[in-house]
Design a protein around this motif. Structure first.
Motif, PDB file in Angstrom:
ATOM      1  N   ARG A  67       8.076  -4.948  -3.511  1.00  0.00           N
ATOM      2  CA  ARG A  67       8.241  -5.301  -4.989  1.00  0.00           C
ATOM      3  C   ARG A  67       7.413  -4.391  -5.791  1.00  0.00           C
ATOM      4  O   ARG A  67       7.740  -4.183  -7.072  1.00  0.00           O
ATOM      5  CB  ARG A  67       7.218  -6.596  -5.078  1.00  0.00           C
ATOM      6  CG  ARG A  67       7.695  -7.890  -4.648  1.00  0.00           C
ATOM      7  CD  ARG A  67       7.002  -9.123  -4.660  1.00  0.00           C
ATOM      8  NE  ARG A  67       7.624 -10.188  -3.905  1.00  0.00           N
ATOM      9  CZ  ARG A  67       6.886 -11.060  -3.433  1.00  0.00           C
ATOM     10  NH1 ARG A  67       5.698 -10.948  -3.278  1.00  0.00           N
ATOM     11  NH2 ARG A  67       7.408 -12.208  -2.778  1.00  0.00           N
ATOM     12  N   LYS A  68       6.362  -3.807  -5.223  1.00  0.00           N
ATOM     13  CA  LYS A  68       5.553  -2.579  -6.119  1.00  0.00           C
ATOM     14  C   LYS A  68       6.640  -1.423  -6.521  1.00  0.00           C
ATOM     15  O   LYS A  68       6.641  -1.207  -7.568  1.00  0.00           O
ATOM     16  CB  LYS A  68       4.510  -2.319  -5.378  1.00  0.00           C
ATOM     17  CG  LYS A  68       3.675  -1.455  -6.354  1.00  0.00           C
ATOM     18  CD  LYS A  68       2.236  -1.119  -5.555  1.00  0.00           C
ATOM     19  CE  LYS A  68       1.344  -0.283  -6.272  1.00  0.00           C
ATOM     20  NZ  LYS A  68       1.603  -0.083  -7.633  1.00  0.00           N
ATOM     21  N   GLN A 119      -2.027   0.410 -10.748  1.00  0.00           N
ATOM     22  CA  GLN A 119      -2.166   1.807  -9.951  1.00  0.00           C
ATOM     23  C   GLN A 119      -3.665   1.825  -9.382  1.00  0.00           C
ATOM     24  O   GLN A 119      -4.311   1.970 -10.002  1.00  0.00           O
ATOM     25  CB  GLN A 119      -1.701   2.983 -10.527  1.00  0.00           C
ATOM     26  CG  GLN A 119      -0.528   2.962 -11.148  1.00  0.00           C
ATOM     27  CD  GLN A 119       0.815   3.059 -10.158  1.00  0.00           C
ATOM     28  OE1 GLN A 119       0.823   3.412  -9.157  1.00  0.00           O
ATOM     29  NE2 GLN A 119       1.973   2.321 -10.525  1.00  0.00           N
ATOM     30  N   HIS A 166       1.778  -6.373  -9.694  1.00  0.00           N
ATOM     31  CA  HIS A 166       2.453  -5.150  -8.828  1.00  0.00           C
ATOM     32  C   HIS A 166       2.369  -3.853  -9.685  1.00  0.00           C
ATOM     33  O   HIS A 166       2.889  -2.794  -9.196  1.00  0.00           O
ATOM     34  CB  HIS A 166       3.823  -5.438  -8.633  1.00  0.00           C
ATOM     35  CG  HIS A 166       4.091  -6.827  -7.662  1.00  0.00           C
ATOM     36  ND1 HIS A 166       3.616  -6.825  -6.146  1.00  0.00           N
ATOM     37  CD2 HIS A 166       4.842  -7.926  -8.146  1.00  0.00           C
ATOM     38  CE1 HIS A 166       3.935  -7.997  -5.948  1.00  0.00           C
ATOM     39  NE2 HIS A 166       4.557  -8.580  -6.903  1.00  0.00           N
ATOM     40  N   LEU A 224       9.230   0.432 -14.651  1.00  0.00           N
ATOM     41  CA  LEU A 224       8.269   0.949 -15.613  1.00  0.00           C
ATOM     42  C   LEU A 224       8.463   2.398 -15.627  1.00  0.00           C
ATOM     43  O   LEU A 224       8.656   3.193 -16.931  1.00  0.00           O
ATOM     44  CB  LEU A 224       6.945   0.904 -15.077  1.00  0.00           C
ATOM     45  CG  LEU A 224       6.119  -0.657 -15.329  1.00  0.00           C
ATOM     46  CD1 LEU A 224       4.993  -0.341 -14.622  1.00  0.00           C
ATOM     47  CD2 LEU A 224       6.024  -0.856 -16.752  1.00  0.00           C
ATOM     48  N   VAL A 247       8.929  -2.704  -9.150  1.00  0.00           N
ATOM     49  CA  VAL A 247       8.209  -2.567 -10.597  1.00  0.00           C
ATOM     50  C   VAL A 247       8.094  -1.318 -11.000  1.00  0.00           C
ATOM     51  O   VAL A 247       8.019  -0.952 -12.138  1.00  0.00           O
ATOM     52  CB  VAL A 247       6.881  -3.500 -10.421  1.00  0.00           C
ATOM     53  CG1 VAL A 247       5.819  -3.445 -11.746  1.00  0.00           C
ATOM     54  CG2 VAL A 247       7.269  -4.825 -10.078  1.00  0.00           C
ATOM     55  N   ASP A 248       7.525  -0.385 -10.315  1.00  0.00           N
ATOM     56  CA  ASP A 248       7.167   1.085 -10.605  1.00  0.00           C
ATOM     57  C   ASP A 248       8.627   1.620 -11.298  1.00  0.00           C
ATOM     58  O   ASP A 248       8.527   2.376 -12.027  1.00  0.00           O
ATOM     59  CB  ASP A 248       6.611   1.747  -9.443  1.00  0.00           C
ATOM     60  CG  ASP A 248       5.139   1.684  -8.957  1.00  0.00           C
ATOM     61  OD1 ASP A 248       4.635   0.917  -9.953  1.00  0.00           O
ATOM     62  OD2 ASP A 248       4.756   1.888  -8.082  1.00  0.00           O
ATOM     63  N   ASN A 274       5.369  -6.905  -0.384  1.00  0.00           N
ATOM     64  CA  ASN A 274       4.669  -6.755  -1.645  1.00  0.00           C
ATOM     65  C   ASN A 274       4.856  -5.077  -1.913  1.00  0.00           C
ATOM     66  O   ASN A 274       4.949  -4.692  -3.189  1.00  0.00           O
ATOM     67  CB  ASN A 274       3.143  -6.668  -1.280  1.00  0.00           C
ATOM     68  CG  ASN A 274       2.573  -8.177  -1.673  1.00  0.00           C
ATOM     69  OD1 ASN A 274       3.224  -8.567  -2.708  1.00  0.00           O
ATOM     70  ND2 ASN A 274       1.583  -8.543  -1.084  1.00  0.00           N
ATOM     71  N   ASN A 318       6.096   8.896  -5.552  1.00  0.00           N
ATOM     72  CA  ASN A 318       5.049   7.852  -5.538  1.00  0.00           C
ATOM     73  C   ASN A 318       5.666   6.613  -4.870  1.00  0.00           C
ATOM     74  O   ASN A 318       4.994   5.952  -4.061  1.00  0.00           O
ATOM     75  CB  ASN A 318       4.376   7.440  -6.914  1.00  0.00           C
ATOM     76  CG  ASN A 318       3.522   6.339  -6.753  1.00  0.00           C
ATOM     77  OD1 ASN A 318       2.510   6.586  -5.930  1.00  0.00           O
ATOM     78  ND2 ASN A 318       3.446   5.299  -7.595  1.00  0.00           N
TER      79      ASN A 318
END
Lengths: 194, 111
Positions: free
Chosen positions: A124-125, B19, B16, A132, A128-129, A121, A105
């Motif tokens: 950044r995502k 999903q 961010h 997590l 963050v993913d 962005n 992903n």
């Protein structure tokens, strides 16, 4: 934010949805599907499975809408169905490599990236993913419910079935872990946000 | 952990970590849920309709039977004719109310 609509509006929408109103059903689905998907993805770490679970959960919820006693918010009840359906799927499908699918992903790049901001962005995502994905799936779900779906500790207890003390402990531990990751990976970003 | 850091984490996650499902997923989900809900609604209504019909037939039969026991044929025309008119007006009122309720349900579903 639609998520924080007054309870009465939600009741009205549900009453109309029970009568088969297209508009009410659409509004409910649009309001909660994204959060439901995030919760399911947090448990399963697989987009196809998460979509399947969200679909099942919505159908279950709407089929048994008459059984919903409105002692809690509809969103809490729905997320409970999503969480437990996802958990069942996760337990019956433990062979899925969580880290592999999450990193798949991470390499997903939307085709319509045109500006520097979008690239930033997306980066950044990814971070963050990545942060997590380091958490245990239960902790990830609790963090999602608390910070993204804005559920209280009591509501998270109702959804997950854990005790308040366990939720608080997991939240504290996950926050510390995330803070560590964010400080390392997103140091500059955090400073910008502060 | 201080509140400021917690607020920062919340902000980062809300910006961010949400999903997004694949394109068209919401539309498919909407169609499926709407179809399922309407199917359930019509099934439940069919049961209620059958139950209502049974109750109505029983009531009409019982009332007719009682009227005959009380001697409906022995009634004078001045009582019999208004009674017939009253029954007909009640039936017409019921038909109007049912059609209004049906129209309201259809309008609510389309709004």
């Amino acid at each position: 934010m639609k998520f924080l609509k007054p309870h009465n509006k939600e009741d009205e929408l549900l009453a109309r949805a029970k009568l088969g109103s297209d508009i009410a059903i659409r509004e409910i689905v649009d309001s909660y599907s994204k959060y439901a998907f995030t919760i399911a993805f947090g448990v399963l770490a697989n987009r196809e499975d998460a979509e399947e679970i969200v679909q099942d959960a919505f159908l279950k919820a709407f089929t048994s809408l008459d059984k919903f006693k409105q002692t809690s918010k509809f969103s809490t009840w729905l997320y409970k169905i999503v969480y437990h359906t996802a958990l069942n799927k996760y337990q019956s499908n433990k062979t899925i490599s969580v880290n592999a699918t999450i990193s798949d992903n991470l390499h997903y790049i939307p085709t319509n990236l045109q500006s520097w901001d979008n690239i930033l962005n997306n980066e950044r995502k990814k971070y963050v993913d990545s942060a997590l994905s380091q958490l245990e799936h239960t902790d990830r779900s609790i963090i999602t419910l608390h910070y993204i779906a804005e559920k209280s500790i009591s509501e998270i207890c109702e959804i997950t079935g854990y005790k308040k003390s366990a939720i608080k402990m997991r939240l504290l531990r996950s926050r510390k872990q995330l803070e560590g990751y964010f400080n390392t990976l997103l140091n500059q970003e955090i400073r910008e946000l502060l | 952990m201080n509140t400021k850091n917690e607020v920062t984490i919340k902000k980062i996650l809300q910006q961010h970590a949400i999903q997004e499902p694949s394109a068209g997923f919401n539309e498919r989900l909407n169609i499926q849920v709407t179809h399922q809900t309407k199917l359930n609604f019509s099934k439940k209504n069919e049961i209620k309709l059958s139950y209502g019909k049974v109750v109505l037939i029983l009531l009409i039969t019982l009332n007719t039977f009682i009227l005959f026991i009380l001697g409906l044929t022995a009634l004078t025309p001045s009582v019999f004719i208004p009674l017939i008119f009253l029954t007909i007006s009640v039936i017409i009122t019921m038909i109007i109310i049912v059609s209004m309720v049906k129209k309201k349900i259809i309008t609510d579903n389309q709004d």
